[in-house]
Design a protein around this motif. Sequence first.
Motif, PDB file in Angstrom:
ATOM      1  N   PRO A  23       0.813  -1.227   0.000  1.00 42.14           N
ATOM      2  CA  PRO A  23       0.000   0.000   0.000  1.00 42.14           C
ATOM      3  C   PRO A  23       0.845   1.276   0.000  1.00 42.14           C
ATOM      4  CG  PRO A  23      -0.868  -1.549   1.588  1.00 42.14           C
ATOM      5  CD  PRO A  23       0.435  -2.112   1.105  1.00 42.14           C
ATOM      6  N   PHE A  24       2.003   1.235   0.658  1.00 39.83           N
ATOM      7  CA  PHE A  24       2.861   2.412   0.711  1.00 39.83           C
ATOM      8  C   PHE A  24       3.593   2.632  -0.605  1.00 39.83           C
ATOM      9  CE2 PHE A  24       2.444   0.958   5.087  1.00 39.83           C
ATOM     10  CZ  PHE A  24       1.976   2.124   5.684  1.00 39.83           C
ATOM     11  N   VAL A  25       4.002   1.540  -1.242  1.00 46.07           N
ATOM     12  CA  VAL A  25       4.736   1.626  -2.504  1.00 46.07           C
ATOM     13  C   VAL A  25       3.813   2.053  -3.638  1.00 46.07           C
ATOM     14  CG1 VAL A  25       5.998   0.269  -4.216  1.00 46.07           C
ATOM     15  CG2 VAL A  25       6.451  -0.061  -1.791  1.00 46.07           C
ATOM     16  N   GLU A  30      -0.415  12.124  -3.783  1.00 46.26           N
ATOM     17  CA  GLU A  30      -1.473  12.906  -3.137  1.00 46.26           C
ATOM     18  C   GLU A  30      -2.175  12.120  -2.029  1.00 46.26           C
ATOM     19  OE1 GLU A  30      -3.089  11.126  -6.950  1.00 46.26           O
ATOM     20  OE2 GLU A  30      -1.421  12.433  -6.485  1.00 46.26           O
ATOM     21  N   GLU A  31      -1.919  10.809  -1.944  1.00 42.68           N
ATOM     22  CA  GLU A  31      -2.507   9.997  -0.887  1.00 42.68           C
ATOM     23  C   GLU A  31      -1.530   9.789   0.261  1.00 42.68           C
ATOM     24  OE1 GLU A  31      -3.763   6.336  -2.554  1.00 42.68           O
ATOM     25  OE2 GLU A  31      -5.228   7.246  -3.879  1.00 42.68           O
ATOM     26  N   ALA A  32      -0.554  10.656   0.386  1.00 45.69           N
ATOM     27  CA  ALA A  32       0.474  10.502   1.404  1.00 45.69           C
ATOM     28  C   ALA A  32      -0.063  10.708   2.818  1.00 45.69           C
ATOM     29  CB  ALA A  32       1.619  11.466   1.130  1.00 45.69           C
ATOM     30  N   SER A  33      -1.268  11.176   2.935  1.00 46.16           N
ATOM     31  CA  SER A  33      -1.831  11.429   4.263  1.00 46.16           C
ATOM     32  C   SER A  33      -2.456  10.173   4.862  1.00 46.16           C
ATOM     33  CB  SER A  33      -2.882  12.530   4.168  1.00 46.16           C
ATOM     34  OG  SER A  33      -3.971  12.083   3.394  1.00 46.16           O
ATOM     35  N   MET A  34      -2.046   8.992   4.393  1.00 49.55           N
ATOM     36  CA  MET A  34      -2.535   7.711   4.903  1.00 49.55           C
ATOM     37  C   MET A  34      -4.020   7.489   4.633  1.00 49.55           C
ATOM     38  SD  MET A  34       0.072   6.129   6.287  1.00 49.55           S
ATOM     39  CE  MET A  34      -0.600   4.958   7.424  1.00 49.55           C
ATOM     40  N   PHE A  36      -5.834   5.549   2.834  1.00 51.75           N
ATOM     41  CA  PHE A  36      -5.830   4.341   2.021  1.00 51.75           C
ATOM     42  C   PHE A  36      -7.243   3.960   1.612  1.00 51.75           C
ATOM     43  CE2 PHE A  36      -1.875   2.987   4.478  1.00 51.75           C
ATOM     44  CZ  PHE A  36      -1.028   3.381   3.460  1.00 51.75           C
ATOM     45  N   GLY A  37      -7.330   3.291   0.476  1.00 47.06           N
ATOM     46  CA  GLY A  37      -8.605   2.750   0.034  1.00 47.06           C
ATOM     47  C   GLY A  37      -8.843   1.398   0.690  1.00 47.06           C
TER      48      GLY A  37
END
Length: 74
Positions: A23-25, A30-34, A36-37
């Motif tokens: 998920p991190f890779v 723009e989704e760096a704020s955690m 996650f989907g």
Amino acid sequence: MANVGLVDRILRACIGVVLLALPFVMAKPEEASMAFGPYAWVLLAAGVVMLVTAALRFCPLYKLFGVRTCPLSK
């Protein structure tokens, strides 16, 4: 009451680390704020389960189906 052998533990640990890292890779910048989907949360949960079963040397599904990958203790 271990039912997970050494090779199985190593594979589970490696797969668990990969599942935790995915998920991190694969996250977009723009989704760096955690934020996650749902698929990322499933991958994280699966990674945690793999690492826990590797650490504890016990898999509940193996117990349910009667599978044992470690040698029997004498």
